[in-house]
Design an enzyme around this catalytic site. Structure first.
Site, short mmCIF file in Angstrom:
data_model
loop_
_atom_site.label_atom_id
_atom_site.label_comp_id
_atom_site.label_asym_id
_atom_site.label_seq_id
_atom_site.Cartn_x
_atom_site.Cartn_y
_atom_site.Cartn_z
N TYR A 165 1.84 -36.55 -7.02
CA TYR A 165 2.05 -37.99 -6.93
C TYR A 165 1.13 -38.73 -7.89
O TYR A 165 1.56 -39.62 -8.64
CB TYR A 165 1.81 -38.44 -5.50
CG TYR A 165 2.04 -39.92 -5.25
CD1 TYR A 165 3.33 -40.43 -5.11
CD2 TYR A 165 0.97 -40.80 -5.15
CE1 TYR A 165 3.55 -41.78 -4.87
CE2 TYR A 165 1.17 -42.15 -4.91
CZ TYR A 165 2.47 -42.63 -4.77
OH TYR A 165 2.67 -43.98 -4.54
N LYS A 169 2.07 -41.18 -11.26
CA LYS A 169 1.67 -42.58 -11.41
C LYS A 169 0.84 -42.78 -12.68
O LYS A 169 0.98 -43.80 -13.38
CB LYS A 169 0.89 -43.05 -10.17
CG LYS A 169 1.74 -43.03 -8.89
CD LYS A 169 2.99 -43.90 -9.03
CE LYS A 169 3.81 -43.94 -7.75
NZ LYS A 169 5.02 -44.78 -7.84
N THR A 200 5.72 -48.43 4.59
CA THR A 200 7.06 -48.13 4.10
C THR A 200 7.47 -46.74 4.57
O THR A 200 6.66 -45.97 5.09
CB THR A 200 7.13 -48.17 2.56
OG1 THR A 200 6.42 -47.03 2.02
CG2 THR A 200 6.52 -49.44 2.00
#
Length: 280
Positions: A165, A169, A200
């Protein structure tokens, strides 16, 4: 009187503009769809969840009288993205704002993470944004539009058990900061958005090292923003055509520590933000 005129003008910035949002059915993507619909924008909604897309379109039409086009699309599939952009341009005439929001995450140590997980995270988070931007760029140039990219704290600081991840980014920052330079003078604005911890569904669908979905959501640490608040901050920054939005006091602190006191950052803040202990 001048304040009233300015307020009326600002409120019309996105009226009838075409806003394309990836990962539109949940979390920040859904909140952005609602916010831009409130501003009078016409929406192009990309997601893989067909029923959720239909439900969102119905809600936008019934509650906000919004005009929208829902397209089932995996942003990791370049051909599907190109077809979706072509369809959007055919229906609405062009794209004014592209919001690269689709993303996935994982929670696993580097040594325990299959190569397939790295490839999938990069395919969605990095190549998904690349595919959409390449496909939409001619229209964005013609309409002097905006590219908005959802990054995160991980765009400038390490996080434990998020190596794939984090890498995706960091890659987004490298790509879009370079693209911003290439687009200088074109009228196209590029804004990178670095939210803090936000409530989320991305946590609920996080991958384990073997590629399966984690049974329990990744715990949130520190100040948590709602998707609505984050979307509102993005909307306001888009109105001002900002280059960077860091939407969190945690992110601001992390950025300063990571830059000026990296050893302290890694020893003190990274474990707290990651929710795990170093060496765990």
């Amino acid at each position: 009187m001048q304040r009233v005129i300015r307020k009326v003008f600002v409120s019309k910035v996105f009226e009838r503009k075409v806003v394309m949002i990836t990962g539109a059915c949940a979390g920040i993507g859904r909140a952005l769809a609602l916010r831009f619909a409130q501003a009078g924008a016409r929406l192009v909604l990309l997601d893989q969840d067909g029923p959720a897309l239909d439900s969102l379109v119905q809600h936008l039409r019934d509650h906000l009288n919004a005009e929208s086009l829902a397209l089932c699309c995996d942003v990791a599939d370049a051909e599907c993205v190109q077809a979706s952009v072509t369809r959007a341009i055919e229906q609405f005439g062009g794209i004014d704002v592209l919001i690269n929001n689709a993303g996935i995450t994982h929670r696993s140590a580097f040594a325990d993470t299959d190569l397939a997980v790295f490839r999938r995270v990069m395919a969605v988070n990095y190549f998904g944004a690349l595919h959409c931007t390449q496909a939409a760029l001619p229209s964005l140039r013609a309409r002097r539009g905006q590219i908005i990219v959802l990054s995160s704290l991980s765009g400038f600081a390490p996080m434990l058990h998020r190596s794939a991840y984090n890498a995706s980014k960091h890659a987004l920052h490298g790509l879009f900061e370079s693209l911003r330079l290439e687009l200088e003078g074109s009228g196209v604005n590029v804004m990178l958005v670095c939210p803090g911890f936000t409530a989320t569904d991305i946590r609920k669908n996080a991958l384990k090292g073997d590629g399966s979905v984690i049974a329990r959501p990744i715990p949130l640490v520190g100040k948590v923003s709602s998707a609505h608040d984050t979307a509102e901050a993005i909307y306001r920054a888009a109105r001002r055509r900002k280059r960077l939005l860091v939407h969190s006091n945690v992110n601001w602190l992390a950025r300063q520590l990571a830059r000026f006191a990296p050893a302290l950052f890694e020893r003190w803040l990274v474990p707290r933000l990651s929710g795990v202990r170093v060496g765990q």
